[in-house]
Design a protein around this motif. Structure first.
Motif, PDB file in Angstrom:
ATOM      1  N   ASN A 214      38.891  37.710  30.850  1.00  0.00           N
ATOM      2  CA  ASN A 214      39.978  36.786  31.188  1.00  0.00           C
ATOM      3  C   ASN A 214      40.920  37.395  32.221  1.00  0.00           C
ATOM      4  O   ASN A 214      41.346  36.740  33.179  1.00  0.00           O
ATOM      5  CB  ASN A 214      40.756  36.412  29.927  1.00  0.00           C
ATOM      6  CG  ASN A 214      39.904  35.662  28.922  1.00  0.00           C
ATOM      7  OD1 ASN A 214      38.930  35.026  29.290  1.00  0.00           O
ATOM      8  ND2 ASN A 214      40.276  35.741  27.653  1.00  0.00           N
ATOM      9  N   ILE A 215      41.274  38.660  31.999  1.00  0.00           N
ATOM     10  CA  ILE A 215      42.174  39.354  32.935  1.00  0.00           C
ATOM     11  C   ILE A 215      41.546  39.417  34.319  1.00  0.00           C
ATOM     12  O   ILE A 215      42.188  39.122  35.344  1.00  0.00           O
ATOM     13  CB  ILE A 215      42.496  40.768  32.411  1.00  0.00           C
ATOM     14  CG1 ILE A 215      43.365  40.683  31.158  1.00  0.00           C
ATOM     15  CG2 ILE A 215      43.180  41.598  33.496  1.00  0.00           C
ATOM     16  CD1 ILE A 215      43.553  42.015  30.457  1.00  0.00           C
ATOM     17  N   ILE A 216      40.280  39.799  34.370  1.00  0.00           N
ATOM     18  CA  ILE A 216      39.602  39.949  35.658  1.00  0.00           C
ATOM     19  C   ILE A 216      39.497  38.606  36.376  1.00  0.00           C
ATOM     20  O   ILE A 216      39.692  38.512  37.596  1.00  0.00           O
ATOM     21  CB  ILE A 216      38.220  40.583  35.459  1.00  0.00           C
ATOM     22  CG1 ILE A 216      38.377  42.044  34.998  1.00  0.00           C
ATOM     23  CG2 ILE A 216      37.397  40.527  36.740  1.00  0.00           C
ATOM     24  CD1 ILE A 216      37.094  42.682  34.509  1.00  0.00           C
ATOM     25  N   ALA A 217      39.206  37.544  35.627  1.00  0.00           N
ATOM     26  CA  ALA A 217      39.098  36.217  36.247  1.00  0.00           C
ATOM     27  C   ALA A 217      40.425  35.805  36.875  1.00  0.00           C
ATOM     28  O   ALA A 217      40.465  35.271  37.991  1.00  0.00           O
ATOM     29  CB  ALA A 217      38.652  35.191  35.209  1.00  0.00           C
ATOM     30  N   ASP A 218      41.530  36.057  36.158  1.00  0.00           N
ATOM     31  CA  ASP A 218      42.847  35.711  36.707  1.00  0.00           C
ATOM     32  C   ASP A 218      43.147  36.537  37.949  1.00  0.00           C
ATOM     33  O   ASP A 218      43.625  36.013  38.971  1.00  0.00           O
ATOM     34  CB  ASP A 218      43.931  35.949  35.657  1.00  0.00           C
ATOM     35  CG  ASP A 218      43.884  34.933  34.524  1.00  0.00           C
ATOM     36  OD1 ASP A 218      43.277  33.864  34.716  1.00  0.00           O
ATOM     37  OD2 ASP A 218      44.456  35.223  33.452  1.00  0.00           O
ATOM     38  N   LEU A 219      42.878  37.846  37.880  1.00  0.00           N
ATOM     39  CA  LEU A 219      43.175  38.715  39.011  1.00  0.00           C
ATOM     40  C   LEU A 219      42.294  38.400  40.206  1.00  0.00           C
ATOM     41  O   LEU A 219      42.727  38.516  41.360  1.00  0.00           O
ATOM     42  CB  LEU A 219      42.996  40.182  38.594  1.00  0.00           C
ATOM     43  CG  LEU A 219      44.033  40.729  37.612  1.00  0.00           C
ATOM     44  CD1 LEU A 219      43.609  42.110  37.099  1.00  0.00           C
ATOM     45  CD2 LEU A 219      45.402  40.818  38.274  1.00  0.00           C
ATOM     46  N   ALA A 220      41.067  37.993  39.955  1.00  0.00           N
ATOM     47  CA  ALA A 220      40.173  37.619  41.055  1.00  0.00           C
ATOM     48  C   ALA A 220      40.742  36.428  41.814  1.00  0.00           C
ATOM     49  O   ALA A 220      40.755  36.409  43.052  1.00  0.00           O
ATOM     50  CB  ALA A 220      38.783  37.302  40.518  1.00  0.00           C
ATOM     51  N   ALA A 221      41.230  35.421  41.077  1.00  0.00           N
ATOM     52  CA  ALA A 221      41.793  34.237  41.725  1.00  0.00           C
ATOM     53  C   ALA A 221      43.010  34.602  42.570  1.00  0.00           C
ATOM     54  O   ALA A 221      43.170  34.126  43.701  1.00  0.00           O
ATOM     55  CB  ALA A 221      42.156  33.195  40.678  1.00  0.00           C
ATOM     56  N   VAL A 222      43.885  35.452  42.019  1.00  0.00           N
ATOM     57  CA  VAL A 222      45.102  35.843  42.731  1.00  0.00           C
ATOM     58  C   VAL A 222      44.774  36.607  44.012  1.00  0.00           C
ATOM     59  O   VAL A 222      45.474  36.480  45.018  1.00  0.00           O
ATOM     60  CB  VAL A 222      45.999  36.705  41.811  1.00  0.00           C
ATOM     61  CG1 VAL A 222      47.133  37.338  42.594  1.00  0.00           C
ATOM     62  CG2 VAL A 222      46.549  35.862  40.675  1.00  0.00           C
ATOM     63  N   ASN A 223      43.690  37.395  43.990  1.00  0.00           N
ATOM     64  CA  ASN A 223      43.373  38.271  45.115  1.00  0.00           C
ATOM     65  C   ASN A 223      42.263  37.733  46.017  1.00  0.00           C
ATOM     66  O   ASN A 223      41.716  38.466  46.834  1.00  0.00           O
ATOM     67  CB  ASN A 223      42.998  39.665  44.587  1.00  0.00           C
ATOM     68  CG  ASN A 223      44.188  40.396  43.993  1.00  0.00           C
ATOM     69  OD1 ASN A 223      45.079  40.831  44.714  1.00  0.00           O
ATOM     70  ND2 ASN A 223      44.220  40.502  42.677  1.00  0.00           N
ATOM     71  N   GLY A 224      41.966  36.443  45.876  1.00  0.00           N
ATOM     72  CA  GLY A 224      41.038  35.801  46.803  1.00  0.00           C
ATOM     73  C   GLY A 224      39.592  36.203  46.641  1.00  0.00           C
ATOM     74  O   GLY A 224      38.831  36.211  47.620  1.00  0.00           O
ATOM     75  N   LEU A 225      39.181  36.554  45.424  1.00  0.00           N
ATOM     76  CA  LEU A 225      37.797  36.950  45.154  1.00  0.00           C
ATOM     77  C   LEU A 225      37.100  35.834  44.379  1.00  0.00           C
ATOM     78  O   LEU A 225      37.684  35.239  43.474  1.00  0.00           O
ATOM     79  CB  LEU A 225      37.765  38.257  44.352  1.00  0.00           C
ATOM     80  CG  LEU A 225      38.525  39.429  44.987  1.00  0.00           C
ATOM     81  CD1 LEU A 225      38.561  40.612  44.036  1.00  0.00           C
ATOM     82  CD2 LEU A 225      37.893  39.830  46.324  1.00  0.00           C
ATOM     83  N   ASP A 226      35.859  35.554  44.727  1.00  0.00           N
ATOM     84  CA  ASP A 226      35.113  34.465  44.111  1.00  0.00           C
ATOM     85  C   ASP A 226      34.254  34.978  42.962  1.00  0.00           C
ATOM     86  O   ASP A 226      33.752  36.110  42.997  1.00  0.00           O
ATOM     87  CB  ASP A 226      34.209  33.788  45.152  1.00  0.00           C
ATOM     88  CG  ASP A 226      34.997  33.213  46.309  1.00  0.00           C
ATOM     89  OD1 ASP A 226      36.143  32.785  46.086  1.00  0.00           O
ATOM     90  OD2 ASP A 226      34.463  33.197  47.445  1.00  0.00           O
ATOM     91  N   LEU A 227      34.039  34.131  41.954  1.00  0.00           N
ATOM     92  CA  LEU A 227      33.197  34.454  40.805  1.00  0.00           C
ATOM     93  C   LEU A 227      32.116  33.381  40.671  1.00  0.00           C
ATOM     94  O   LEU A 227      32.252  32.422  39.905  1.00  0.00           O
ATOM     95  CB  LEU A 227      34.036  34.521  39.521  1.00  0.00           C
ATOM     96  CG  LEU A 227      35.013  35.693  39.420  1.00  0.00           C
ATOM     97  CD1 LEU A 227      35.997  35.482  38.278  1.00  0.00           C
ATOM     98  CD2 LEU A 227      34.251  37.009  39.245  1.00  0.00           C
ATOM     99  N   PRO A 228      31.028  33.507  41.421  1.00  0.00           N
ATOM    100  CA  PRO A 228      29.979  32.489  41.354  1.00  0.00           C
ATOM    101  C   PRO A 228      29.216  32.554  40.033  1.00  0.00           C
ATOM    102  O   PRO A 228      29.218  33.574  39.352  1.00  0.00           O
ATOM    103  CB  PRO A 228      29.070  32.870  42.528  1.00  0.00           C
ATOM    104  CG  PRO A 228      29.230  34.348  42.663  1.00  0.00           C
ATOM    105  CD  PRO A 228      30.668  34.622  42.330  1.00  0.00           C
ATOM    106  N   GLU A 229      28.581  31.463  39.680  1.00  0.00           N
ATOM    107  CA  GLU A 229      27.715  31.474  38.506  1.00  0.00           C
ATOM    108  C   GLU A 229      26.488  32.344  38.787  1.00  0.00           C
ATOM    109  O   GLU A 229      26.032  32.456  39.929  1.00  0.00           O
ATOM    110  CB  GLU A 229      27.276  30.052  38.165  1.00  0.00           C
ATOM    111  CG  GLU A 229      28.407  29.142  37.710  1.00  0.00           C
ATOM    112  CD  GLU A 229      27.908  27.756  37.343  1.00  0.00           C
ATOM    113  OE1 GLU A 229      26.681  27.529  37.413  1.00  0.00           O
ATOM    114  OE2 GLU A 229      28.741  26.908  36.986  1.00  0.00           O
ATOM    115  N   TRP A 230      25.954  32.947  37.721  1.00  0.00           N
ATOM    116  CA  TRP A 230      24.722  33.711  37.867  1.00  0.00           C
ATOM    117  C   TRP A 230      23.584  32.754  38.214  1.00  0.00           C
ATOM    118  O   TRP A 230      23.564  31.597  37.780  1.00  0.00           O
ATOM    119  CB  TRP A 230      24.365  34.452  36.573  1.00  0.00           C
ATOM    120  CG  TRP A 230      25.411  35.396  36.054  1.00  0.00           C
ATOM    121  CD1 TRP A 230      26.099  35.273  34.892  1.00  0.00           C
ATOM    122  CD2 TRP A 230      25.868  36.600  36.664  1.00  0.00           C
ATOM    123  NE1 TRP A 230      26.969  36.322  34.732  1.00  0.00           N
ATOM    124  CE2 TRP A 230      26.851  37.165  35.813  1.00  0.00           C
ATOM    125  CE3 TRP A 230      25.560  37.266  37.849  1.00  0.00           C
ATOM    126  CZ2 TRP A 230      27.516  38.349  36.086  1.00  0.00           C
ATOM    127  CZ3 TRP A 230      26.227  38.452  38.133  1.00  0.00           C
ATOM    128  CH2 TRP A 230      27.186  38.976  37.272  1.00  0.00           C
TER     129      TRP A 230
END
Length: 725
Positions: A329-345
């Motif tokens: 959860n923490i990483i997902a929030d920080l990714a959004a704030v820092n412009g990083l994408d989390l694509p589906e596998w």
């Protein structure tokens, strides 16, 4: 900053001169005493680094210091040393430098304070020191510096407390604050960020941060550079060095102290209100391809990331495997704030991961390995996140992998077989991965010697906590984009001011004068005529066949609407005559001493988008271009993009597209898209007009600049100039 001009000190600060300074292996310490904490710290640092060949103490009063005989004067040394470290008060510095020069010593570190940081007298004393050093041909670091650490060479003339031998690595750092240099170095040491050179330039009488930066661009041991700046001098040189760093693939990360709005420009211009000192620094860093950090920890973490991972991701798509649902959860929030994408596998990855996870597991990105994964027996000494990351890292839809590791033991366990084998295997997984793999600890705690040694042996770097790690990753991706953008564009040519021969206004120009300047440099302006008779105003309404705007025209009246000097929507000859009388009367009432040139009449325009294009002169950086929404919107939203002039058309287009209002330019809800080529050319023309004023420029602003499809017109202009220097 009381520093000699670059041309006067250039010979003292060439990369070759600095190579000898930072590579000094024979050192003389002048003026130390056995009770001085500075001297004890210096000796401790030199001994810890271990690379010094000779250490000599020079003191006229003490025959022995730190267990060895002293020399009374530098001139008494049999052979010149490479570097003199001066631990004397400011009253004796000049004298010691003369001794150094007479003894053939060409490098000196000056610890003494009491110079530029103390006020006007101190600044004068510092400039005198710099001139003295120039005449003696001695390169001076300082004054008010704690020295430097060259970990690559094992040399540390560093007069503050050090707890351990310096870690060698690929990060170099330049600080304009000694205490911050010490604090950041301790943080770097505590988190395994190895350094090549760590330098405190102090007050920079001779040697500046940019001089060291230029040296580091040629230093083979340096892969990434951290800068701590209290001010930004020599902006043209910074831009040039920044570009050279991009060409050599040496990222620069900078922390600029002193975020403030105290540098607002002329109160009469919207441009000045948005082009604050700090906003201009942001623009300069962007143009130079420099990443800006927001804290010391972020500075060190980001430079450490660049230094330890030379391979750059090809995009922002991040895969995440970690052993904690909360961590996901923490990483997902920080990714959004820092412009990083989390694509589906991808489907293949999901299928492969499912073989190692229980049926109830959600195979998402970020991936929680679940407690079940930890409980399973494994054929090798690994943890669930290691095995699952090895599978997920092959996913074709990600550009890099990130994992937040479970805590490592702080000391060597009785049976170290598992942990040592695990780190060895993890290192191999990372080396074999098809995309870069980045590791972070859960929190920002110092690494103990034992786990740090394991990570180093495995070729791994652990970033300090998820928050700093993801901020650093965001900076990494911004730098990748910046590098591509800056290097895709040729450096814009400097523009020579059109000095002219005729008289020109000083202060606020009348609007007709400003319009003439803009039109002469190709800025499209709405038609306008200056009239001095009410009947001429009435005639223009008939000729233009539609409503007009009428404005009082005077150098002494900048804010025409504030005094009632503007009438809009004038649509008939009688209304024009009445409006003429009204604005003239308003000027007589509210500005009786103003020299009125007449009334400016121009046709009204409807529809379109209003933009602001303005240029102000920053006392450090020179002309600064501001582009944003115009009219009242600039005051409400402050959605403005800034760059230091000159700029290229490519940069102007980039400025337009980075605005929050960029969707309006592309066309929304039935609005026609703006012709970006036409708008870009108009902005370039405004820039040319501003640069033509040379050092007389204070403010030049077109607000609003109306844009309607391919039609671009300036509706109002403000020009303010100072005396010609």
């Amino acid at each position: 900053m009381a520093t000699l001009e670059y041309d006067k000190r250039r010979a003292l600060v060439t990369p070759d001169r600095l190579r000898h300074l930072f590579g000094a292996r024979r050192l003389a310490v002048v003026g130390a005493s056995g009770t001085s904490s500075w001297a004890r710290n210096l000796v401790r640092s030199l001994n810890a680094a271990g690379g010094l060949k000779e250490l000599v103490f020079v003191h006229p009063k003490y025959p022995e210091l730190f267990g060895q005989a002293t020399a009374p004067n530098l001139r008494d040394l049999e052979d010149p040393v490479d570097l003199a470290f001066l631990m004397v008060g400011p009253s004796r510095v000049d004298e010691i430098l003369e001794d150094a020069a007479a003894a053939g010593i060409r490098n000196a570190v000056v610890l003494a304070a009491g110079y530029g940081e103390t006020g006007q007298d101190g600044r004068a004393r510092q400039l005198a020191l710099a001139e003295h050093a120039r005449r003696l041909d001695v390169t001076v670091m300082g004054p008010n510096t704690v020295g430097f650490i060259n970990a690559t060479a094992g040399i540390a003339p560093w007069a503050v407390v050090t707890e351990r031998p310096p870690l060698k690595g690929a990060v170099s750092a330049v600080f304009e604050s000694g205490s911050m240099a010490r604090a950041a170095h301790e943080f770097a040491q505590g988190h395994g960020v190895g350094a090549s050179l760590w330098a405190s330039v102090g007050n920079s009488a001779v040697l500046t941060s940019l001089d060291v930066l230029e040296y580091l661009l040629e230093d083979e041991s340096t892969r990434a550079i951290a800068l701590f700046l209290e001010s930004v001098g020599e902006p043209d040189r910074l831009l040039a060095l920044g570009r050279r760093a991009l060409e050599r693939d040496k990222p620069i990360v900078a922390f600029k102290a002193g975020r403030t709005e105290a540098g607002q420009r002329s109160a009469m211009a919207h441009t000045g209100a948005v082009a604050t000192d700090d906003a201009v620094v942001d623009a300069v860093f962007r143009q130079a391809g420099i990443v800006r950090a927001e804290s010391l920890e972020e500075l060190v973490s980001t430079a450490g990331l660049f230094g330890h991972y030379p391979e750059r991701p090809k995009g922002r798509r991040m895969g995440v495997v970690t052993s904690s649902g909360g961590g996901c959860n923490i990483i997902a929030d920080l990714a959004a704030v820092n412009g990083l994408d989390l694509p589906e596998w991808t489907g293949d990855t999901v299928e492969a991961l499912a073989e190692h996870l229980p049926p109830f597991a959600s195979i998402l990105n970020p991936l929680d390995t679940t407690g079940f994964g930890h409980a399973r027996a494994r054929p090798r000494p690994t943890k669930a996140e290691d095995d699952l990351m090895e599978i997920a890292v092959k996913d074709g839809g990600i550009d890099f992998m990130f994992t937040m590791m479970t805590p490592l033991p702080s000391s060597r366990p009785e049976d170290p077989t598992f942990i040592e084998s695990r780190l060895e295997i993890l290192g191999q997984i990372v080396r074999d991965a098809p995309v870069p793999v980045y590791l972070a600890s859960n929190t920002c705690l110092d690494l103990a010697d034992y786990p740090r040694g394991l990570l180093t042996a495995a070729g791994l770097h652990l970033m300090p906590g998820a928050d700093l790690a993801l901020k650093s990753m965001g900076h990494l991706m911004r730098w990748v984009d910046l590098r591509a953008s800056v290097l895709a564009d040729d450096p814009p040519a400097r523009v020579t001011a059109d000095r002219g021969s005729g008289p020109a206004p000083t202060g606020t120009w009348a609007e007709d004068e400003g319009r003439d300047l803009l039109a002469a440099h190709g800025v499209p302006m709405v038609p306008a005529a200056l009239v001095t008779d009410r009947r001429d105003a009435a005639r223009l309404v008939t000729e233009w066949g539609g409503p007009v705007a009428m404005k009082i025209c005077s150098r002494e009246i900048a804010h025409k609407s504030d005094i009632g000097g503007v009438v809009l929507g004038v649509d008939s000859p009688p209304a024009a005559e009445a409006a003429f009388d009204r604005v003239v009367a308003a000027a007589a009432t509210h500005a009786p001493r103003a020299a009125v040139r007449g009334v400016l009449v121009s046709p009204m325009r409807a529809g379109g988008l209003e933009m602001l294009v303005g240029v102000t002169r920053d006392p450090t950086f020179g002309p600064v271009l501001a582009v944003g929404l115009g009219g009242v919107w600039v005051e409400v939203f402050k959605d403005v993009s800034l760059r230091v002039l000159p700029v290229s058309p490519r940069t102007v287009r980039e400025m337009l597209l980075e605005l929050k209002a960029a969707p309006l330019l592309r066309g929304v809800r039935g609005m026609a898209p703006v012709d970006l080529d036409a708008l870009t050319e108009a902005i370039m023309a405004v820039s040319r007009a501003a640069l033509a004023l040379g050092d007389r420029l204070e403010t030049l602003e077109v607000n609003p600049l109306r844009v309607d499809g391919a039609a671009v017109e300036g509706l109002d202009a403000l020009v303010v100039t100072g005396a010609r220097s």
